[in-house]
Design an enzyme around this catalytic site. Structure first.
Site, PDB file in Angstrom:
ATOM      1  N   ARG A  92     -19.661  39.060  93.734  1.00 19.49           N
ATOM      2  CA  ARG A  92     -19.838  38.635  95.124  1.00 19.49           C
ATOM      3  C   ARG A  92     -21.139  39.224  95.668  1.00 19.49           C
ATOM      4  NH1 ARG A  92     -17.507  34.436  95.509  1.00 19.49           N
ATOM      5  NH2 ARG A  92     -17.760  34.493  97.760  1.00 19.49           N
ATOM      6  N   HIS A 110     -26.798  45.093  85.810  1.00 16.72           N
ATOM      7  CA  HIS A 110     -27.244  43.696  85.800  1.00 16.72           C
ATOM      8  C   HIS A 110     -27.738  43.367  84.390  1.00 16.72           C
ATOM      9  CE1 HIS A 110     -28.649  39.951  87.475  1.00 16.72           C
ATOM     10  NE2 HIS A 110     -29.788  40.109  86.829  1.00 16.72           N
ATOM     11  N   THR A 142     -29.299  47.863  97.002  1.00 23.00           N
ATOM     12  CA  THR A 142     -29.907  47.782  98.332  1.00 23.00           C
ATOM     13  C   THR A 142     -29.613  46.395  98.899  1.00 23.00           C
ATOM     14  OG1 THR A 142     -31.979  47.064  97.343  1.00 23.00           O
ATOM     15  CG2 THR A 142     -31.744  49.434  97.774  1.00 23.00           C
TER      16      THR A 142
HETATM   17  C1  GAR Z   1     -21.656  42.149  82.582  1.00 28.30           C
HETATM   18  O1  GAR Z   1     -22.484  41.572  81.614  1.00 28.30           O
HETATM   19  C2  GAR Z   1     -22.460  42.535  83.799  1.00 28.30           C
HETATM   20  O2  GAR Z   1     -23.748  43.009  83.507  1.00 28.30           O
HETATM   21  C3  GAR Z   1     -22.529  41.225  84.537  1.00 28.30           C
HETATM   22  O3  GAR Z   1     -21.244  40.673  84.390  1.00 28.30           O
HETATM   23  C4  GAR Z   1     -20.680  41.109  83.141  1.00 28.30           C
HETATM   24  C5  GAR Z   1     -19.325  41.699  83.426  1.00 28.30           C
HETATM   25  O4  GAR Z   1     -18.648  42.000  82.230  1.00 28.30           O
HETATM   26  N1  GAR Z   1     -22.869  41.417  85.905  1.00 28.30           N
HETATM   27  C6  GAR Z   1     -23.571  40.548  86.610  1.00 28.30           C
HETATM   28  O5  GAR Z   1     -23.975  39.495  86.166  1.00 28.30           O
HETATM   29  C7  GAR Z   1     -23.836  40.978  88.036  1.00 28.30           C
HETATM   30  N2  GAR Z   1     -24.739  40.078  88.671  1.00 28.30           N
HETATM   31  P1  GAR Z   1     -17.406  42.992  82.251  1.00 28.30           P
HETATM   32  O6  GAR Z   1     -16.440  42.469  83.314  1.00 28.30           O
HETATM   33  O7  GAR Z   1     -16.831  42.830  80.858  1.00 28.30           O
HETATM   34  O8  GAR Z   1     -17.906  44.355  82.537  1.00 28.30           O
END
Ligand code: GAR
Length: 200
Positions: A92, A110, A142
């Site tokens: 979100r 990220h 941020t």
């Molecule tokens: C991860 O690859 C994380 O870096 C990404 O979602 C995935 C969650 O995996 N986050 C984003 O894209 C944030 N914008 P997980 O639920 O197995 O940790």
């Protein structure tokens, strides 16, 4: 006294599991809550199985009213009074009001080498661009999306024949090394940037 860490998730929570598992022994922090915007998030059961309190605030009834959703999210957070929030696959977008309230106390992971590829579809975009390497970044949150001070990065090669899925899987292995390492340093008061060497 240990630092209190709340972890926000939206999905399977593999990064959350690695963070929780890291916070034992002489680690200066402990997990106090895993919170999701999706009551069905698979990570909630995984957190509960690890003995961490869980909560969910479904964002859907709030529609486009992000501030109202965040006000609801703040209730279970306030109840555990975290020192740090780790966003771990929390999908979100947060308002400046929320990010300001947690300024300096909220981290995110990220799946790109920021400042490249803020937002979604990071792996497909890296492949489309013909990048020779990809990776992940842990940064302070941020008001601007995926834009805060970088606390650490890990890199992987892009290999011939990679698809977004194969690249994502390679990057995720590094996410699981990077995020616990950065959290530990931050909990120890060290915000110097960490660049993880590629595994041999
Ligand atoms: C991860 O690859 C994380 O870096 C990404 O979602 C995935 C969650 O995996 N986050 C984003 O894209 C944030 N914008 P997980 O639920 O197995 O940790």
């Amino acid at each position: 006294m240990s630092l209190r860490v709340a972890i926000l998730i939206s999905g399977g929570g593999s990064n959350m599991v690695k963070l929780v598992e890291s916070m034992t022994g002489d680690h200066p922090a402990r997990p106090v809550l895993v919170l999701s915007n999706d009551p069905e998030a698979g990570g909630l059961a995984r957190a509960a199985a690890l003995g961490v309190p869980v909560a969910a605030v479904d964002h859907r009834p709030f529609g486009t009213d992000r501030a109202a959703f965040e006000a609801a999210l703040t209730a279970p957070l306030a109840a555990v009074a975290p020192d740090l929030i780790c966003l771990a696959g929390f999908m979100r977008i947060l308002t400046p009001g929320f990010t300001r309230a947690w300024a300096g106390r909220m981290l995110n992971i990220h799946p790109s080498l920021l400042p490249k590829y803020k937002g979604l579809h990071t792996h497909a975009r890296a492949l489309e661009a013909g990048d020779a390497e990809a990776g992940c970044t842990v940064h302070e949150v941020t008001a601007d999306l995926d834009d805060g001070p970088i606390l650490g990065q890990a890199r992987v090669p892009v290999l011939p024949g990679d698809t977004p899925d194969t690249l994502a899987a390679r990057v995720l292995v590094e996410e699981h090394r990077l995020y616990p390492a950065v959290l530990r340093r931050v909990a120890e008061g060290n915000r110097a940037r960490l660049d993880l060497a590629s595994p041999a």
